[in-house]
Design a protein around this motif. Sequence first.
Motif, PDB file in Angstrom:
ATOM      1  N   ILE A  80       0.857  -1.196   0.000  1.00  0.00           N
ATOM      2  CA  ILE A  80       0.000   0.000   0.000  1.00  0.00           C
ATOM      3  C   ILE A  80       0.890   1.241   0.000  1.00  0.00           C
ATOM      4  N   GLU A  81       1.922   1.223   0.818  1.00  0.00           N
ATOM      5  CA  GLU A  81       2.859   2.342   0.900  1.00  0.00           C
ATOM      6  C   GLU A  81       3.522   2.615  -0.452  1.00  0.00           C
ATOM      7  N   SER A  82       4.093   1.573  -1.056  1.00  0.00           N
ATOM      8  CA  SER A  82       4.877   1.771  -2.286  1.00  0.00           C
ATOM      9  C   SER A  82       4.019   1.934  -3.540  1.00  0.00           C
ATOM     10  N   ASP A  83       2.961   1.152  -3.657  1.00  0.00           N
ATOM     11  CA  ASP A  83       2.187   1.115  -4.906  1.00  0.00           C
ATOM     12  C   ASP A  83       1.027   2.105  -4.949  1.00  0.00           C
ATOM     13  N   ILE A  84       0.597   2.579  -3.790  1.00  0.00           N
ATOM     14  CA  ILE A  84      -0.548   3.495  -3.758  1.00  0.00           C
ATOM     15  C   ILE A  84      -0.171   4.823  -3.099  1.00  0.00           C
ATOM     16  N   TRP A  85       0.268   4.770  -1.852  1.00  0.00           N
ATOM     17  CA  TRP A  85       0.513   6.002  -1.114  1.00  0.00           C
ATOM     18  C   TRP A  85       1.595   6.866  -1.756  1.00  0.00           C
ATOM     19  N   LYS A  86       2.744   6.279  -2.054  1.00  0.00           N
ATOM     20  CA  LYS A  86       3.828   7.083  -2.645  1.00  0.00           C
ATOM     21  C   LYS A  86       3.435   7.637  -4.013  1.00  0.00           C
ATOM     22  N   LYS A  87       2.596   6.923  -4.719  1.00  0.00           N
ATOM     23  CA  LYS A  87       2.154   7.355  -6.046  1.00  0.00           C
ATOM     24  C   LYS A  87       1.171   8.519  -5.969  1.00  0.00           C
ATOM     25  N   TYR A  88       0.289   8.520  -4.966  1.00  0.00           N
ATOM     26  CA  TYR A  88      -0.814   9.488  -4.935  1.00  0.00           C
ATOM     27  C   TYR A  88      -0.848  10.416  -3.726  1.00  0.00           C
ATOM     28  N   ARG A  89       0.100  10.331  -2.827  1.00  0.00           N
ATOM     29  CA  ARG A  89       0.016  11.145  -1.602  1.00  0.00           C
ATOM     30  C   ARG A  89      -0.056  12.648  -1.859  1.00  0.00           C
ATOM     31  N   ASP A  90       0.503  13.100  -2.975  1.00  0.00           N
ATOM     32  CA  ASP A  90       0.458  14.528  -3.287  1.00  0.00           C
ATOM     33  C   ASP A  90      -0.711  14.911  -4.193  1.00  0.00           C
TER      34      ASP A  90
END
Length: 176
Positions: A80-90
């Motif tokens: 979730i951290e690498s594939d979703i959060w880092k991709k869309y956190r901004d």
Amino acid sequence: MKVKNSFWMMTIAALGFALTSNTVEDERGYIVKVGDKAPDFTVQTTTGKAFKLSEMRGKIVMLQFTASWCGVCRKEMPFIESDIWKKYRDNPKFCLMGIDRDEPLKTVVEFGKKTGISYPLALDPGADVFALYADRKAGITRNVIIDAEGRIVMLTRLYDEKEFKAMCEKIDALLK
């Protein structure tokens, strides 16, 4: 003949109960389904901020129900951290909230550190928020994807690579 009639009477009674129950559980323990309006709630994050789901209207929201004692959660969270959060956190149109089931603040903060995640975690004392989405006795990990109108568009259970990939693709499509 009597046994046959009893069987049909019990079947009809069970069906009638299921159809009139407001919280019919699916085979994975969910009491909500795709297409439903996501039940609203307010939780407190580990940093002390209030998070109210209805205030996220207009955004794609991912709720991740988790707990420190859940081995499958620990396996899924780095993805979730690498594939979703880092991709869309901004991305201002995306929101991810991990909701920890019935654990104290100190445990949840440590859990976040140990799993190496940077996405926000919130507290769910008594698993009351969890119980809006799934049977209170049902297991975790599970993810709920909610569209900009507040409707549930995907529900996952446990960590399955194929289902996780489909969830990532669903989020990608919703954010395009």
